[in-house]
Design a protein around this motif. Structure first.
Motif, PDB file in Angstrom:
ATOM      1  N   UNK A   1       0.811  -1.220   0.000  1.00  0.00           N
ATOM      2  CA  UNK A   1       0.000   0.000   0.000  1.00  0.00           C
ATOM      3  C   UNK A   1       0.846   1.272   0.000  1.00  0.00           C
ATOM      4  N   UNK A   2       2.146   1.126  -0.152  1.00  0.00           N
ATOM      5  CA  UNK A   2       3.014   2.289  -0.149  1.00  0.00           C
ATOM      6  C   UNK A   2       3.267   2.779  -1.568  1.00  0.00           C
ATOM      7  N   UNK A   3       3.714   4.003  -1.668  1.00  0.00           N
ATOM      8  CA  UNK A   3       3.997   4.571  -2.984  1.00  0.00           C
ATOM      9  C   UNK A   3       5.075   3.772  -3.708  1.00  0.00           C
ATOM     10  N   UNK A   4       6.040   3.275  -2.957  1.00  0.00           N
ATOM     11  CA  UNK A   4       7.117   2.467  -3.533  1.00  0.00           C
ATOM     12  C   UNK A   4       6.879   1.001  -3.167  1.00  0.00           C
ATOM     13  N   UNK A   5       6.116   0.304  -4.017  1.00  0.00           N
ATOM     14  CA  UNK A   5       5.841  -1.114  -3.774  1.00  0.00           C
ATOM     15  C   UNK A   5       7.010  -1.944  -4.276  1.00  0.00           C
ATOM     16  N   UNK A   6       7.594  -2.748  -3.396  1.00  0.00           N
ATOM     17  CA  UNK A   6       8.762  -3.561  -3.750  1.00  0.00           C
ATOM     18  C   UNK A   6       8.308  -4.975  -4.091  1.00  0.00           C
ATOM     19  N   UNK A   7       8.184  -5.273  -5.365  1.00  0.00           N
ATOM     20  CA  UNK A   7       7.778  -6.602  -5.823  1.00  0.00           C
ATOM     21  C   UNK A   7       8.821  -7.641  -5.438  1.00  0.00           C
TER      22      UNK A   7
ATOM     23  N   UNK B   1      16.167  -1.323  -3.777  1.00  0.00           N
ATOM     24  CA  UNK B   1      14.977  -1.010  -4.568  1.00  0.00           C
ATOM     25  C   UNK B   1      14.096   0.039  -3.898  1.00  0.00           C
ATOM     26  N   UNK B   2      14.284   0.245  -2.616  1.00  0.00           N
ATOM     27  CA  UNK B   2      13.517   1.278  -1.910  1.00  0.00           C
ATOM     28  C   UNK B   2      14.065   2.679  -2.200  1.00  0.00           C
TER      29      UNK B   2
ATOM     30  N   UNK C   1      16.789   2.816 -10.488  1.00  0.00           N
ATOM     31  CA  UNK C   1      16.199   1.714 -11.236  1.00  0.00           C
ATOM     32  C   UNK C   1      17.128   0.503 -11.184  1.00  0.00           C
ATOM     33  N   UNK C   2      16.629  -0.693 -11.495  1.00  0.00           N
ATOM     34  CA  UNK C   2      17.504  -1.863 -11.565  1.00  0.00           C
ATOM     35  C   UNK C   2      18.687  -1.643 -12.514  1.00  0.00           C
ATOM     36  N   UNK C   3      18.453  -0.930 -13.619  1.00  0.00           N
ATOM     37  CA  UNK C   3      19.546  -0.664 -14.558  1.00  0.00           C
ATOM     38  C   UNK C   3      20.644   0.170 -13.903  1.00  0.00           C
ATOM     39  N   UNK C   4      20.256   1.166 -13.137  1.00  0.00           N
ATOM     40  CA  UNK C   4      21.248   2.007 -12.450  1.00  0.00           C
ATOM     41  C   UNK C   4      21.960   1.229 -11.347  1.00  0.00           C
ATOM     42  N   UNK C   5      21.234   0.338 -10.678  1.00  0.00           N
ATOM     43  CA  UNK C   5      21.812  -0.426  -9.577  1.00  0.00           C
ATOM     44  C   UNK C   5      22.767  -1.511 -10.058  1.00  0.00           C
ATOM     45  N   UNK C   6      22.522  -2.029 -11.244  1.00  0.00           N
ATOM     46  CA  UNK C   6      23.284  -3.190 -11.713  1.00  0.00           C
ATOM     47  C   UNK C   6      24.454  -2.845 -12.625  1.00  0.00           C
TER      48      UNK C   6
END
Length: 317
Positions: free
Chosen positions: A47-53, A81-82, A86-91
């Motif tokens: 329910x948060x703005x940043x939902x971590x799948x 991820x919080x 983005x995953x691209x920037x993180x990886x």
């Protein structure tokens, strides 16, 4: 009627676009602890703005560890991820593997988490979390161990492509996830068995060695649509015989398998993708469907409704 609907609904599966590079192998190696942590973060942020799948978390961790997905890597992935990256920037350079892992883990886990409702005392109670169920109904004991890949010799020498859950004869077996009954009947290896394809067509669940004489839920037939947690059969020890309805398995148990299907050519061939479901079964042990037998027959104690069904427009409510 359900079978007619299923025959109509299954046609769009064949018309789905085929991705340019079909995945041909998945080495699923996510531990129970890692999946549980990723799942908890998914639920906590729903329910948060940043939902971590949880699939995003596991895919990110898998890129960094070559698919090992250890708990430390999963915790770091969830924390990263919080942030506003983005995953691209993180990886960085490792991002080239992200699409593979995300597609692979979506295929393996895509139908297990979401929104559903259980009817209790005449009221529908909506929930977000595990919406798939343990294959063993609530109130029935079982044991299992990680036996994926163990040698089998009946018919020919091969590997065990599932997880054996040991229990008592007649234990109710339920559908882990909703879908269409794609195969049903006798198999010389699996005895009386049921095969169910998920609504998104990516997962084929295989339930084998069902009991002699009355293996299936009353009225169940190929083409039927079932919901997660619906009764599909009863535990037994049939199989290892060309003759139908024979108990040639020594120990009463359910053989539970999961095949991933990225392209229909991967079904019924030598390049099938079966993954180790031991840790998935452990994860699902916390969510079990209550089944009871009444004067009217077998049924669910708490009616179930998948609230994500609208994601699949071919499904008729």
């Amino acid at each position: 009627m359900k079978r007619l609907l299923a025959s109509i609904l299954i046609l769009p599966l064949l018309a789905l676009p085929v991705e340019a590079e079909t995945i041909k192998w998945v080495d699923f190696d996510a531990s129970y602890e890692s999946m549980k942590y990723a799942l908890d973060q998914d639920i906590a942020t729903f329910d948060q703005e940043k939902h971590i799948s949880w699939i995003d978390t596991l895919a990110l961790a898998a890129c960094r560890t070559g698919g090992k997905c250890g708990l430390a890597a999963v915790k770091k992935a969830a924390a990263d991820l919080k942030k506003d990256q983005s995953p691209e920037e993180l990886l960085g350079d490792l991002y080239k593997y992200y699409d593979y892992y995300h597609r692979a883990y979506t295929a393996a886990l895509g139908g297990l988490v979401g929104s559903y409702a259980i009817e209790k005392d005449g009221q529908w109670v909506p929930t977000y979390g595990l919406k798939a169920f343990s294959p063993i109904a609530a109130g029935y004991g079982y044991s299992h161990c990680d036996d994926f890949g163990v040698a089998r010799s009946f018919g020919f020498r091969r590997k065990h492509l599932g997880n054996d859950l040991m229990g008592a004869p007649g234990t109710p077996i339920v559908a882990v996830e909703g879908g269409v009954v794609e195969a049903m009947g006798w198999n010389r290896y699996g005895g009386w068995r049921v095969g169910i394809r998920s609504f998104d067509s990516r997962r084929y669940y295989y339930y084998a060695h069902l009991q002699k004489d009355a293996p299936f839920a009353p009225g169940l037939a190929e083409g039927d649509i079932v919901q997660a947690g619906d009764l599909i059969g009863f535990m037994g020890r049939t199989g290892y015989s060309d003759k139908e309805n024979v108990n040639n398995i020594e120990t009463v148990h359910l053989h539970f398998g999961l095949e991933l299907v990225f392209d229909e050519s991967q079904k019924e061939c030598n390049s099938e993708i079966w993954i180790n479901v031991y840790n998935i079964v452990r994860l699902l042990s916390s969510h079990r469907s209550s089944i009871q037998k009444t004067a009217d027959g077998w049924g669910r104690v708490y009616p179930y409704r998948d609230l994500d069904m609208e994601e699949y427009p071919r499904i008729v409510q």
